[in-house]
Design an enzyme around this catalytic site. Sequence first.
Site, PDB file in Angstrom:
ATOM      1  N   GLU B 257       0.874  -1.165   0.000  1.00  0.00           N
ATOM      2  CA  GLU B 257       0.000   0.000   0.000  1.00  0.00           C
ATOM      3  C   GLU B 257       0.908   1.210   0.000  1.00  0.00           C
ATOM      4  O   GLU B 257       1.650   1.435   0.948  1.00  0.00           O
ATOM      5  CB  GLU B 257      -0.888  -0.047   1.250  1.00  0.00           C
ATOM      6  CG  GLU B 257      -2.149   0.756   1.138  1.00  0.00           C
ATOM      7  CD  GLU B 257      -2.151   1.834   2.190  1.00  0.00           C
ATOM      8  OE1 GLU B 257      -2.532   1.553   3.309  1.00  0.00           O
ATOM      9  OE2 GLU B 257      -1.742   2.960   1.839  1.00  0.00           O
ATOM     10  N   CYS B 296      -3.009   7.954   4.401  1.00  0.00           N
ATOM     11  CA  CYS B 296      -2.863   7.511   3.019  1.00  0.00           C
ATOM     12  C   CYS B 296      -4.175   7.683   2.257  1.00  0.00           C
ATOM     13  O   CYS B 296      -4.179   7.742   1.035  1.00  0.00           O
ATOM     14  CB  CYS B 296      -2.398   6.065   2.973  1.00  0.00           C
ATOM     15  SG  CYS B 296      -3.307   5.007   4.114  1.00  0.00           S
TER      16      CYS B 296
END
Lengths: 517, 517
Positions: B257, B296
Amino acid sequence: MTELLSNYVSGRWQAGTGAGTVLLDPVLGDELVRVDATGLDLPAAFGFARQTGGAALRALGYRERAALLGEIVKVLQANRDAYYEIATANSGTVKNDSAVDIDGAIFTLGQYAKWGAALGDARALRDGDAARLGKEPVFMSQHLQVPTPGVALFINAFNFPSWGLWEKAAPALLSGVPVIVKPGTSTAWLTQRMVRDVVEAGVLPAGALSVICGSSQGLLDALEGFDVLSFTGSAETGAQIRSHDAVTRRSVRVNIEADSLNSAILMPDAAPGSDAFNLLVREVVREMTVKSGQKCTAIRRVMVPEAMFDAAAEAIGAKLAGITVGNPRNESVRMGSLVSRAQLNSVREGLNELKAQAEVLHDGSQQALVDADPAVAACIGPVLLGVRDADVALRVHDLEVFGPVATLMPYRDVDHAVALAHRGQGSLVSSLYGADDAALGRAAVALAASHGRVHVVTPGVAKEQTGHGNVMPMSLHGGPGRAGGGAELGGLRALDFYHRRSAVQASPAVLAALGIQ
Amino acid sequence: MTELLSNYVSGRWQAGTGAGTVLLDPVLGDELVRVDATGLDLPAAFGFARQTGGAALRALGYRERAALLGEIVKVLQANRDAYYEIATANSGTVKNDSAVDIDGAIFTLGQYAKWGAALGDARALRDGDAARLGKEPVFMSQHLQVPTPGVALFINAFNFPSWGLWEKAAPALLSGVPVIVKPGTSTAWLTQRMVRDVVEAGVLPAGALSVICGSSQGLLDALEGFDVLSFTGSAETGAQIRSHDAVTRRSVRVNIEADSLNSAILMPDAAPGSDAFNLLVREVVREMTVKSGQKCTAIRRVMVPEAMFDAAAEAIGAKLAGITVGNPRNESVRMGSLVSRAQLNSVREGLNELKAQAEVLHDGSQQALVDADPAVAACIGPVLLGVRDADVALRVHDLEVFGPVATLMPYRDVDHAVALAHRGQGSLVSSLYGADDAALGRAAVALAASHGRVHVVTPGVAKEQTGHGNVMPMSLHGGPGRAGGGAELGGLRALDFYHRRSAVQASPAVLAALGIQ
């Protein structure tokens, strides 16, 4: 000079501008055709597939795309004789072995056509039910699977020029993802011919199917973040592919199917002469000899209880002695050639390496060939090796000799057999032979962690069992670790690779208005 | 000297032998603790987790492992105050922001405890129904999901020292896979403390949970073919991880990720002053400021119809002007600091880079800090940038500034907005704001191909909607392309990563005797 086969990219046939690589008849040594990909504009080719092919496929629903697969089946069936001729000439396989590749592909396409039709007119798939994100069902999470807006690049192996294309293309096209195939060079002819027939039949939208024959240079550079890449071949090349920027930096999703030291395990209850014992012997011989052992799923290691080692060696050896080897055009020949002299040399080298730690139980490597010149033909008879202590014989768990070669080894108890199978560090398939359902069930679960498939042969399914090495489209094909960590087929599970999963969080009214079906 | 935090590996606490790295208070500049992993025997540590921890976890069923998660929840709840203190000191976050990390972890663990209990006493999962391999149901294919016989290594990011561990550990432990966590160094304290509390409470079997703080050197070398690796962090480090032999040669399954240019899209029907317009404004301000934009999933790009650009700029800017910034210990402060001065410098550099292609619509970068010394504290107020032509402003689609920064941009029609979102080359999440269910549904499906999550906010769910940036365990977390191609959470879907799928082909009698439940 032989014919130079064209590549089909950007919606038209384009010949390479180089001299090309010659494809040979591995039995007679004749030059057949040439392939070359020099000078192709690959970014344009990938862009055309991505935009034109992808948009056209995604404009259809699953049922319509499934119908396209059905049309492909018809085209391939209409040209089946030509494919067998190419296989005989370029792969050196007897008819039964060519069938695994050609009819196996048609069968797989047909299955996906059937399964796809059942998906109906949807353009994306709902993945599970909507889940509540709070106490009341007011704001929900609905997972979707939507076709990836990219291309599917297949870099394929030489051993399955037909099945290798279609077992991947069937789920890709059904998912709405255009396909670009780069077949293994030495047998690229059959792949190219099949694509040519499908293109000429006009059954697919422009850009949906492309073929590039020859070098793979530049292919990975042309990949973008929403593309996917499926590779079948050596672990070494697989590692190079995984190290490429397309994968490491652009997160191109990659599926790899590499080396595999598959095993067959005779259970302790299967005494010599029992049905299960005989079934193992038959299956080992079949797996060693079908396509001259050039199957990624072939049995490489045979594990039997210590007390049955000699009986198994004798029974397998006796059957191997009856295998005739040579020119596949001769009807008395049971096993044709390897794909090339290069592969023959590789098999001989591998055999020598294994022999340093193993004894030879049956040696067909020097047997006379039928209708073939041993100085020319890439033929070799089957070889059964044996090790008495499988815990110290490291190479037999590590080196895949891609030919008619297997190694027999004794085990102490089922746990030991499972541990030996696991020594392959992840394999495509292991098979079990016995009649004790409970013991087989336990062993199957123990093997499942390190094998993509576990094949259990009991006397009651002697006729119906589909074969250790046969890849059925209903079952997963792939394996962890050294087998590459890939996952193909498995029914509709194969579609996952070509879709992007996404969670849509919204009110029930918005989720009812997604308009995907 | 400050305390040197120990690592917990091989079932015991082990201090590094080096001087260690000092962890700082990013607001006050104080030295807090030190971490160091020098001199650890990593192969032994991984081996202990793999064998001892893995065997103990796999000896339990899902229900029992779910109960372990419930025990972890109790331990964390009992020590919750200490975690908030560490977060304030080491992450510089206000209480509401610390809650996202700490209470978000506890909530996620609780969900997996609940879902896991429903799986019952099985030791492996049946994946779908058995499928016939021939016309009659005599020989069948049953897919299984079995726990991978390896470790799960987490290399985590600094922004979620608590949630980042537990959102991964919950599905891993539930799957029967031991966890080794390497937290982001600058905030490793909270991770280490939580592991310490869980270890001291004795709720997990030996080897089930390890923590290594400091350098990640040597971690990947210790991975074997059945291990899995989950990384959260920069695209650059992600590419290095993907290039490592563990991944390229040993097929270690990897989940990444990485960067993500998430977007919020105001639909054409949402005129200034409408509920949907106001909801977008509120969400953008929240996402820019929660954890100082160090999420994020935070909104980086805000797309609005051309005619609403000025109104949106004004409304967002007005709300940002009310955000107080500074020492999180002061109750009047709404937004604390970034994690470090290094991150502050990185944000300033990124801002300057974006400013070359964007105008500044609201500039909080020079605003006065509350109770904090601007020469010491890693604080910066929110900055809203704007571009008038989003098609030519390349950097705003490419550069993730990991702080309280977003860019407003106009679009012509919804297709254009979707195309702009797609320019992020794959993102974690996009959110839509409007009241037209059909238009929202269509846009959501269009975004789904390039986003792991699509969050749709309508006036009717104003209170129930869970937030653009909040990661709910029910929904997939991850995104294609530059977002890393990863997949976490999504309810029980998360278990797939920690299991190996295998197809067992056998008679119904053998399939009934698998003994997994």
